[in-house]
Design an enzyme around this catalytic site. Structure first.
Site, PDB file in Angstrom:
ATOM      1  N   LYS A 177       0.861  -1.186   0.000  1.00 55.88           N
ATOM      2  CA  LYS A 177       0.000   0.000   0.000  1.00 55.88           C
ATOM      3  C   LYS A 177       0.889   1.224   0.000  1.00 55.88           C
ATOM      4  O   LYS A 177       2.026   1.176   0.476  1.00 55.88           O
ATOM      5  CB  LYS A 177      -0.874   0.020   1.248  1.00 55.88           C
TER       6      LYS A 177
HETATM    7  P1  NAD Z   1     -13.087   7.404  -2.899  1.00 52.17           P
HETATM    8  O1  NAD Z   1     -12.039   8.424  -2.788  1.00 52.17           O
HETATM    9  O2  NAD Z   1     -13.657   7.088  -4.234  1.00 52.17           O
HETATM   10  O3  NAD Z   1     -14.324   7.815  -1.929  1.00 52.17           O
HETATM   11  C1  NAD Z   1     -14.151   8.070  -0.576  1.00 52.17           C
HETATM   12  C2  NAD Z   1     -15.482   8.516  -0.001  1.00 52.17           C
HETATM   13  O4  NAD Z   1     -15.328   8.655   1.415  1.00 52.17           O
HETATM   14  C3  NAD Z   1     -15.961   9.871  -0.519  1.00 52.17           C
HETATM   15  O5  NAD Z   1     -17.367   9.855  -0.653  1.00 52.17           O
HETATM   16  C4  NAD Z   1     -15.565  10.823   0.611  1.00 52.17           C
HETATM   17  O6  NAD Z   1     -16.402  11.983   0.663  1.00 52.17           O
HETATM   18  C5  NAD Z   1     -15.781   9.939   1.812  1.00 52.17           C
HETATM   19  N1  NAD Z   1     -15.025  10.400   2.986  1.00 52.17           N
HETATM   20  C6  NAD Z   1     -13.726  10.795   3.042  1.00 52.17           C
HETATM   21  N2  NAD Z   1     -13.427  11.206   4.291  1.00 52.17           N
HETATM   22  C7  NAD Z   1     -14.548  11.054   5.030  1.00 52.17           C
HETATM   23  C8  NAD Z   1     -14.878  11.320   6.383  1.00 52.17           C
HETATM   24  N3  NAD Z   1     -13.973  11.800   7.238  1.00 52.17           N
HETATM   25  N4  NAD Z   1     -16.144  11.058   6.806  1.00 52.17           N
HETATM   26  C9  NAD Z   1     -17.061  10.572   5.944  1.00 52.17           C
HETATM   27  N5  NAD Z   1     -16.810  10.308   4.664  1.00 52.17           N
HETATM   28  C10 NAD Z   1     -15.572  10.541   4.206  1.00 52.17           C
HETATM   29  O7  NAD Z   1     -12.510   6.086  -2.198  1.00 52.17           O
HETATM   30  P2  NAD Z   1     -12.931   4.557  -2.441  1.00 52.17           P
HETATM   31  O8  NAD Z   1     -12.037   3.989  -3.475  1.00 52.17           O
HETATM   32  O9  NAD Z   1     -14.408   4.461  -2.580  1.00 52.17           O
HETATM   33  O10 NAD Z   1     -12.474   3.905  -1.046  1.00 52.17           O
HETATM   34  C11 NAD Z   1     -13.316   3.927   0.104  1.00 52.17           C
HETATM   35  C12 NAD Z   1     -12.809   2.905   1.110  1.00 52.17           C
HETATM   36  O11 NAD Z   1     -12.825   1.604   0.512  1.00 52.17           O
HETATM   37  C13 NAD Z   1     -11.372   3.115   1.590  1.00 52.17           C
HETATM   38  O12 NAD Z   1     -11.286   2.693   2.935  1.00 52.17           O
HETATM   39  C14 NAD Z   1     -10.578   2.175   0.702  1.00 52.17           C
HETATM   40  O13 NAD Z   1      -9.344   1.798   1.300  1.00 52.17           O
HETATM   41  C15 NAD Z   1     -11.533   1.013   0.602  1.00 52.17           C
HETATM   42  N6  NAD Z   1     -11.320   0.149  -0.559  1.00 52.17           N
HETATM   43  C16 NAD Z   1     -11.349   0.639  -1.838  1.00 52.17           C
HETATM   44  C17 NAD Z   1     -11.182  -0.227  -2.901  1.00 52.17           C
HETATM   45  C18 NAD Z   1     -11.293   0.235  -4.337  1.00 52.17           C
HETATM   46  O14 NAD Z   1     -11.270  -0.617  -5.230  1.00 52.17           O
HETATM   47  N7  NAD Z   1     -11.435   1.506  -4.618  1.00 52.17           N
HETATM   48  C19 NAD Z   1     -10.958  -1.595  -2.669  1.00 52.17           C
HETATM   49  C20 NAD Z   1     -10.939  -2.068  -1.360  1.00 52.17           C
HETATM   50  C21 NAD Z   1     -11.138  -1.185  -0.309  1.00 52.17           C
END
Ligand code: NAD
Length: 509
Positions: A177
């Site tokens: 990561k």
């Molecule tokens: P993203 O950047 O597309 O979206 C993040 C979302 O979280 C946004 O809506 C943002 O407004 C919100 N957010 C950020 N800070 C916040 C806070 N303090 N309080 C409330 N909401 C908040 O990110 P993503 O890719 O959707 O990832 C989201 C989560 O899923 C992360 O924990 C990431 O590690 C995990 N994840 C993502 C993937 C992937 O394929 N993108 C895979 C596995 C896990």
């Protein structure tokens, strides 16, 4: 007299590793394997510099009064002005060339009536990270995060989580990561491009399509992956063979169909299987969600297509609620609208605004945390009025909250299985890149569904201590002779799969 040994400091990493130690104790994990897994293989910290562009920074109303008689500047090339979420405006190209510019002490007034200070672009340094946790099962694999609140400790926790997740998903990868300490919403398109290219310039010696393969995470997306791919392969004679350097690319340049929605899709498959196991269906269930980015919006979309009703959403900028159900398609269009600079759910006309703290009091069947880690604290866990938490985000629940959820009988689909859909389809993308193949969305979804449900069923069997072999899965070698909570069961599956590599292959000297 000897001073007492200091009590180890509690950090995000030590907290995240609590479950590792619990599962390792339960299965009496081989001591040397435990040492190998307790800390990452490599921790890289480095710096990325970039030359920023000139920008206009809005003055507060009070300060702007000093310039009350400053005439408006008529901007000829409006295309050159790039408005950012924080109100700053980047001057791209020769944005003001040919305009009647009226500058007073470095300030000008735009047709929006506001007074801006012209700040010349300077070079800036950003802190960057790549943690490579473990590669016993294959190349390091894990996302790149662009976010203001990142640290080595956080990336260690997230990289370790990838090691567990790739083992659970049964894909031939290890865990990694990384990312940059930056709020990408405060920088212009060309600045992000320059920072990203320089980031890959620095990363290049540490990674490779068979060494370490990044992917999107919070704050990064297929556009960033495209830049990373280009910078990595630029000038290489066999650049087409290097497509697998990153996953999560646009399908037109070697990405996989179904990758963009894969994490949300995987969350939905798990929830579907959770209810199928109880002889119920997702149809008619209600859910609330935190985070409406990649994972949250796709999970919401797919769950609503399965017949569930979304009641409330919280994101970084606010919280919305509609007891009759939120129209997910309309909400997605609202968030994606280019005029919605913050990409926030806030202001969506089909729901009312509530406070963030009230999200946790909304009565619903399911909560999908899909934002950042550590959001479900002990306090929140005490308040929740849901029956199931399906963790789309990485590490959203603290260990104290975990114990409270368990005590309150709130069921859990832990992150390392719930959000494994992303890395599973990343693996499909990587294979397609290696084989120069292209699979259809239906094929990807079908494989993903089988993979998610097969591994989730093994985890449920471990949890219930129900060893069995069905047409779909075989949990006999993983059950441990006693029942355990689901998070521990998932970790047991991961550790048994990783341990097998060490014990069968032995250790190189
Ligand atoms: P993203 O950047 O597309 O979206 C993040 C979302 O979280 C946004 O809506 C943002 O407004 C919100 N957010 C950020 N800070 C916040 C806070 N303090 N309080 C409330 N909401 C908040 O990110 P993503 O890719 O959707 O990832 C989201 C989560 O899923 C992360 O924990 C990431 O590690 C995990 N994840 C993502 C993937 C992937 O394929 N993108 C895979 C596995 C896990």
């Amino acid at each position: 007299m000897r001073a007492p040994a200091p009590t180890p400091k509690r950090t995000v990493y030590t907290e995240a590793m609590e479950i590792f130690h619990r599962a390792a104790d339960l299965i009496a994990l081989d001591k040397r394997v435990r040492l190998e897994l307790e800390e990452p293989d490599y921790e890289h910290i480095f710096y990325v510099t970039a030359k920023l562009k000139d920008r206009l920074v809005p003055l507060s109303e009070e300060k702007a009064r000093t310039f009350s008689n400053l005439p408006e500047t008529q901007v000829r090339n409006k295309e050159g002005l790039e408005l950012l979420a924080n109100g700053n405006i980047i001057l791209n190209g020769r944005a003001l060339l040919g305009s009647d510019v009226d500058i007073r002490q470095g300030h000008l007034r735009l047709p929006d009536g506001k007074v801006y200070q012209l700040v010349p672009g300077e070079s800036q340094r950003f802190k960057a990270y790549r943690v490579q946790h473990n590669q016993a099962r294959g190349p390091y694999k894990g996302g790149l995060r662009y976010h203001r609140e990142v640290s080595l400790d956080l990336f260690k926790a997230l990289a370790a989580e990838m090691t567990w997740k790739t083992a659970i998903a049964e894909v031939p990868f290890g865990g990694g990561k990384g990312g940059i300490q930056i709020d990408p919403r405060e920088y212009g398109r060309e600045e992000i491009e320059a920072i990203t290219l320089r980031f890959m310039y620095r990363l290049k010696s540490m990674i490779g399509p068979d060494i370490d393969i990044p992917a999107p995470d919070v704050g990064t997306n297929p556009g960033i992956m495209a830049l990373l791919y280009r910078q990595y392969s630029d000038g290489e004679r066999e650049r087409h063979n290097l497509r697998g350097i990153v996953t999560g690319k646009d399908v037109r340049i070697g990405g996989s169909e179904g990758r963009h929605k894969a994490t949300g899709q995987g969350v939905a498959f798990c929830i579907e299987d959770y209810y199928a196991d109880r002889g119920e269906s997702v149809k008619g269930k209600t859910f609330i969600i935190q985070g409406f980015g990649n994972v949250g919006s796709h999970a919401a979309n797919i769950l609503s297509q399965m017949g569930a009703r979304l009641l409330a959403v919280n994101d970084a900028d606010g919280t919305i609620f509609n007891g009759d159900g939120i129209d997910v398609t309309a909400l997605s269009a609202y968030v994606q609208d280019p005029k919605n600079l913050k990409r926030s759910v806030l202001g969506f006309p089909g729901a009312q605004r509530i406070e963030k703290k009230d999200l946790w009091d909304v009565q619903a069947d399911i909560l999908v945390p899909a934002a950042l880690g550590g959001e479900i604290t002990a306090d929140v866990a005490e308040r929740l009025r849901v029956k199931l938490v399906a963790e789309g985000a990485n590490g959203p629940t603290t260990p104290e909250a975990d114990r409270i959820l368990e005590k309150r009988g709130i069921e859990l689909i832990p992150d390392i299985i719930a959000n494994a859909g992303g890395v599973t389809v990343s693996y499909y993308e990587w294979i397609q890149n290696k084989r120069m193949e292209r699979w259809s969305e239906a094929e990807v979804d079908q494989r993903l569904e089988r993979a998610m449900k097969r591994n989730y069923r093994i985890i449920r069997d471990i949890s219930r201590n129900q060893p069995r072999k069905t047409e779909m899965h075989d949990s006999r070698q993983y059950c441990i002779g006693e029942t355990v909570d689901t998070r521990c069961a998932a970790m047991i599956l991961a550790l048994k799969r990783i341990e097998a590599h060490y014990l069968l292959e032995g250790f190189s000297q």
